[in-house]
Design an enzyme around this catalytic site. Structure first.
Site, mmCIF file in Angstrom:
data_model
loop_
_atom_site.group_PDB
_atom_site.id
_atom_site.type_symbol
_atom_site.label_atom_id
_atom_site.label_comp_id
_atom_site.label_asym_id
_atom_site.label_seq_id
_atom_site.Cartn_x
_atom_site.Cartn_y
_atom_site.Cartn_z
ATOM 1 N N ALA A 1 -4.826 -3.889 -2.764
ATOM 2 C CA ALA A 1 -5.622 -3.211 -3.795
ATOM 3 C C ALA A 1 -6.086 -4.203 -4.869
ATOM 4 O O ALA A 1 -5.368 -5.143 -5.160
ATOM 5 C CB ALA A 1 -4.778 -2.124 -4.469
ATOM 6 N N PRO A 2 -7.301 -4.038 -5.397
ATOM 7 C CA PRO A 2 -8.225 -2.919 -5.195
ATOM 8 C C PRO A 2 -9.072 -3.014 -3.927
ATOM 9 O O PRO A 2 -9.786 -2.061 -3.610
ATOM 10 C CB PRO A 2 -9.125 -2.997 -6.439
ATOM 11 C CG PRO A 2 -9.105 -4.442 -6.828
ATOM 12 C CD PRO A 2 -7.733 -4.947 -6.484
ATOM 13 N N GLY B 1 -10.920 -6.084 -2.606
ATOM 14 C CA GLY B 1 -11.968 -7.096 -2.448
ATOM 15 C C GLY B 1 -11.831 -7.844 -1.128
ATOM 16 O O GLY B 1 -12.775 -7.952 -0.345
ATOM 17 N N GLU C 1 -1.135 -1.316 0.473
ATOM 18 C CA GLU C 1 -0.833 -1.515 -0.949
ATOM 19 C C GLU C 1 0.452 -0.765 -1.271
ATOM 20 O O GLU C 1 0.571 0.430 -0.999
ATOM 21 C CB GLU C 1 -1.999 -1.013 -1.808
ATOM 22 C CG GLU C 1 -1.693 -0.936 -3.290
ATOM 23 C CD GLU C 1 -1.226 -2.244 -3.933
ATOM 24 O OE1 GLU C 1 -1.805 -3.313 -3.668
ATOM 25 O OE2 GLU C 1 -0.256 -2.189 -4.705
ATOM 26 N N ASP D 1 6.046 -0.695 1.604
ATOM 27 C CA ASP D 1 6.683 -1.902 1.101
ATOM 28 C C ASP D 1 6.598 -2.963 2.219
ATOM 29 O O ASP D 1 6.666 -2.604 3.402
ATOM 30 C CB ASP D 1 8.150 -1.568 0.808
ATOM 31 C CG ASP D 1 8.833 -2.687 0.069
ATOM 32 O OD1 ASP D 1 8.889 -2.610 -1.164
ATOM 33 O OD2 ASP D 1 9.284 -3.651 0.736
ATOM 34 N N ASP E 1 -2.217 -11.856 -0.179
ATOM 35 C CA ASP E 1 -2.841 -12.242 -1.453
ATOM 36 C C ASP E 1 -1.813 -11.845 -2.509
ATOM 37 O O ASP E 1 -1.861 -10.749 -3.066
ATOM 38 C CB ASP E 1 -4.158 -11.482 -1.609
ATOM 39 C CG ASP E 1 -4.959 -11.953 -2.806
ATOM 40 O OD1 ASP E 1 -4.845 -13.130 -3.174
ATOM 41 O OD2 ASP E 1 -5.696 -11.125 -3.387
ATOM 42 N N ARG F 1 9.584 -13.647 -5.676
ATOM 43 C CA ARG F 1 9.048 -12.417 -5.069
ATOM 44 C C ARG F 1 8.107 -12.758 -3.900
ATOM 45 O O ARG F 1 8.122 -12.110 -2.851
ATOM 46 C CB ARG F 1 8.290 -11.611 -6.136
ATOM 47 C CG ARG F 1 7.691 -10.330 -5.602
ATOM 48 C CD ARG F 1 7.202 -9.426 -6.696
ATOM 49 N NE ARG F 1 6.237 -10.123 -7.540
ATOM 50 C CZ ARG F 1 5.753 -9.641 -8.682
ATOM 51 N NH1 ARG F 1 6.134 -8.483 -9.134
ATOM 52 N NH2 ARG F 1 4.878 -10.330 -9.398
ATOM 53 N N CYS G 1 -3.847 -16.529 -7.383
ATOM 54 C CA CYS G 1 -4.839 -16.997 -8.354
ATOM 55 C C CYS G 1 -4.090 -17.737 -9.465
ATOM 56 O O CYS G 1 -4.265 -17.451 -10.641
ATOM 57 C CB CYS G 1 -5.676 -15.833 -8.881
ATOM 58 S SG CYS G 1 -4.726 -14.513 -9.606
HETATM 59 N N1 SAM Z 1 -6.032 -8.591 -2.462
HETATM 60 C C1 SAM Z 1 -6.503 -7.815 -3.595
HETATM 61 C C2 SAM Z 1 -8.000 -7.906 -3.667
HETATM 62 O O1 SAM Z 1 -8.578 -8.864 -3.152
HETATM 63 O O2 SAM Z 1 -8.625 -6.982 -4.219
HETATM 64 C C3 SAM Z 1 -5.798 -8.232 -4.868
HETATM 65 C C4 SAM Z 1 -4.310 -8.182 -4.736
HETATM 66 S S1 SAM Z 1 -3.393 -8.530 -6.172
HETATM 67 C C5 SAM Z 1 -3.561 -10.239 -6.326
HETATM 68 C C6 SAM Z 1 -1.765 -8.354 -5.614
HETATM 69 C C7 SAM Z 1 -1.361 -6.965 -5.160
HETATM 70 O O3 SAM Z 1 0.020 -7.021 -4.756
HETATM 71 C C8 SAM Z 1 -1.450 -5.896 -6.220
HETATM 72 O O4 SAM Z 1 -2.253 -4.828 -5.771
HETATM 73 C C9 SAM Z 1 -0.005 -5.423 -6.419
HETATM 74 O O5 SAM Z 1 0.098 -4.042 -6.638
HETATM 75 C C10 SAM Z 1 0.649 -5.808 -5.115
HETATM 76 N N2 SAM Z 1 2.117 -6.027 -5.243
HETATM 77 C C11 SAM Z 1 2.863 -6.092 -6.358
HETATM 78 N N3 SAM Z 1 4.159 -6.273 -6.060
HETATM 79 C C12 SAM Z 1 4.245 -6.307 -4.718
HETATM 80 C C13 SAM Z 1 5.321 -6.453 -3.800
HETATM 81 N N4 SAM Z 1 6.569 -6.615 -4.214
HETATM 82 N N5 SAM Z 1 5.032 -6.434 -2.494
HETATM 83 C C14 SAM Z 1 3.764 -6.285 -2.064
HETATM 84 N N6 SAM Z 1 2.709 -6.156 -2.888
HETATM 85 C C15 SAM Z 1 2.933 -6.165 -4.192
#
Ligand code: SAM
Length: 452
Positions: free
Chosen positions: A118-119, A121, A140, A167, A184, A214, A237
């Site tokens: 999410a979101p 891209g 997500e 998860d 990502d 993590r 990023c």
């Molecule tokens: N790939 C997305 C895009 O291009 O739109 C952006 C992703 S963002 C960098 C990282 C995502 O990892 C977030 O949506 C977040 O909710 C999720 N996230 C957070 N903690 C996480 C976890 N423990 N395991 C997996 N995903 C997790």
């Protein structure tokens, strides 16, 4: 110019790192580039006279054929084409994923997992890369965010995308299932310090360490679901080594995987030959890191769970469906009263996903069964591969924005369901009842801002 200072420890780290240096800090106080990625499954209207986004879109991004820079940020909400999925606003650095995917040796119909999606891209980019071949599972973990992901993938309009809300460790239940996994990863976000100045307040050494730990957990949890010989694309990023090349080298050692040296140009090879960086002082992007691991081909074969009795019912009589949708290449199923189109090549895989995962979006929802009638769903209107419906009403821009606000207004047209278009691109459905129409644009996606 951005005025706010950087966290002191971050500033010292960057200054003392000869790979990064003061120029990077200076660039992080400059102006963010603006970019979008077009949807190859939707035709860009030739008349762009009243569209500030399309008018500006002639400065291509060299590492992604559908990407382009814009000179300034238009108000996307006020462009009906944004709501019909003609383009997506995406940071240029993350579009390097297109160049990376194009270099992998993949079968014709690969199964790709976008784990932290999410979101959406990168999921949209992957869906366009697959172009109806293969299967994208876009996951997500945070439920509220999985709904945004679903919205964006419905608008993008491919038939072969499933959204799950699991998860990473749940993917243990799908051993050796995926040809490619994209992680990502959630990160400390140093690369966003220009675009999102407030994110500077959230940075700390402690958070960098937490993020690195993590990220390790996430990749270790999902690794078993990658096929032998499959690829794991890892990105963040952020600029620090702990979350990037140190993690990649650690994974390669722990998992006996190979770090691939691909063509990441014009990005910079990283400090330890384990991936590449988009550094905003050197390329027109925010900060971004990307690396690829390949799983060794000699891993032991593990069997997938068997598909058991299902709550999905196959629909054999396609008469009511074919009024709205093409049918070749798809099988149609109902789940309660909802009708879905699944690509016939992946029906078994999707049944297995239904059994093992929490599904938020089942490929394409065609509509809801009401006695013998189907009420068409918005997802079908967005899907140019499936949609097959002649009764259309073209709206002006003003009318299209009213439609997107959920309004109803006088409109000529035949009774019954009509596909609403703007510049010949579908925007959604209405049901015309003679004197007025019922607006079927999804309530939760309506434009809420004042228009005039
Ligand atoms: N790939 C997305 C895009 O291009 O739109 C952006 C992703 S963002 C960098 C990282 C995502 O990892 C977030 O949506 C977040 O909710 C999720 N996230 C957070 N903690 C996480 C976890 N423990 N395991 C997996 N995903 C997790």
């Amino acid at each position: 110019m951005v005025e706010k200072s950087f966290p002191l420890n971050f500033e010292n780290r960057v200054k003392n790192d000869s790979y990064l240096g003061e120029e990077l800090l200076e660039s992080l106080n400059g102006i963010s580039p603006i970019s979008i990625r077009f949807n190859p499954s939707k035709k860009i209207p030739s008349d762009s006279s009243n569209n500030p986004t399309i008018q500006q879109s002639s400065n291509p991004i060299q590492w992604c054929e559908n990407g382009t820079y814009l000179e300034e940020r238009p108000n996307f909400t006020l462009d009906p084409l944004y709501h019909s999925g003609v383009y997506y606003s995406q940071e240029a650095g993350s579009m390097m994923l297109a160049k990376v995917l194009s270099q992998l040796e993949l079968d014709k119909g690969p199964k790709i997992l976008d784990l932290c999606a999410a979101p959406g891209g990168k999921s949209g980019l992957i869906a366009s890369f697959l172009s109806e071949k293969g299967l994208l599972i876009s996951n997500e973990v945070i439920h509220a965010r999985s709904k945004i992901l679903k919205e964006n993938l419905i608008k993008w309009g491919n038939s072969n995308t499933v959204v799950t809300n699991n998860d990473p460790k749940d993917f243990l239940r799908l051993p050796h299932f995926f040809d490619v996994i994209v992680v990502d990863a959630p990160c400390s976000g140093e690369g966003m310090f220009r675009k999102d100045i407030d994110s500077r307040n959230e940075w700390s050494e402690e958070n960098v360490n937490l993020c690195a730990a993590r990220q390790k957990r996430i990749v270790m949890d999902v690794w078993v679901s990658l096929k032998p010989g499959g690829y794991l694309i890892y990105s963040t990023c952020t600029f620090n080594e702990q979350e990037n090349e140190d993690n990649i080298i650690w994974f390669a050692n722990e998992l006996n995987a190979e770090i691939l040296e691909l063509d990441f140009s014009p990005f910079q090879q990283d400090r330890k030959k384990a991936g590449a960086y988009a550094l905003p002082n050197l390329v027109e992007t925010e900060g971004f890191y990307i690396a690829v691991l390949q799983k060794s081909a000699d891993s032991k074969t593990i069997k997938l769970p068997k598909v058991k009795q299902q709550s999905l019912t196959r629909i054999k009589d396609l008469k009511s469906i074919s009024q709205f949708s093409k049918t070749t290449g798809f099988e149609f199923f109902s789940w309660n009263t909802i009708v879905f189109a699944l690509p016939e090549l992946f029906v078994n895989e999707i049944k297995l996903l239904q059994q093992e995962m929490r599904i938020v979006k089942f490929c394409t929802e065609i509509g809801t069964l009401m006695r013998d009638e189907i009420i068409p769903d918005h997802a079908l209107a967005m899907n140019s591969y499936l949609l097959n419906f002649e009764q259309k009403i073209e709206l002006t821009k003003e009318e299209a924005l009213k439609y997107l606000k959920g309004e109803t207004f006088p409109l000529d047209g035949k009774k019954g369901y009509n596909l609403i278009t703007y510049q010949n691109i579908p925007l959604g459905w209405i049901k015309h009842i003679g004197s007025r129409f019922n607006n079927l644009f999804p309530k939760e996606w309506r434009i809420r801002m004042k228009i005039d």
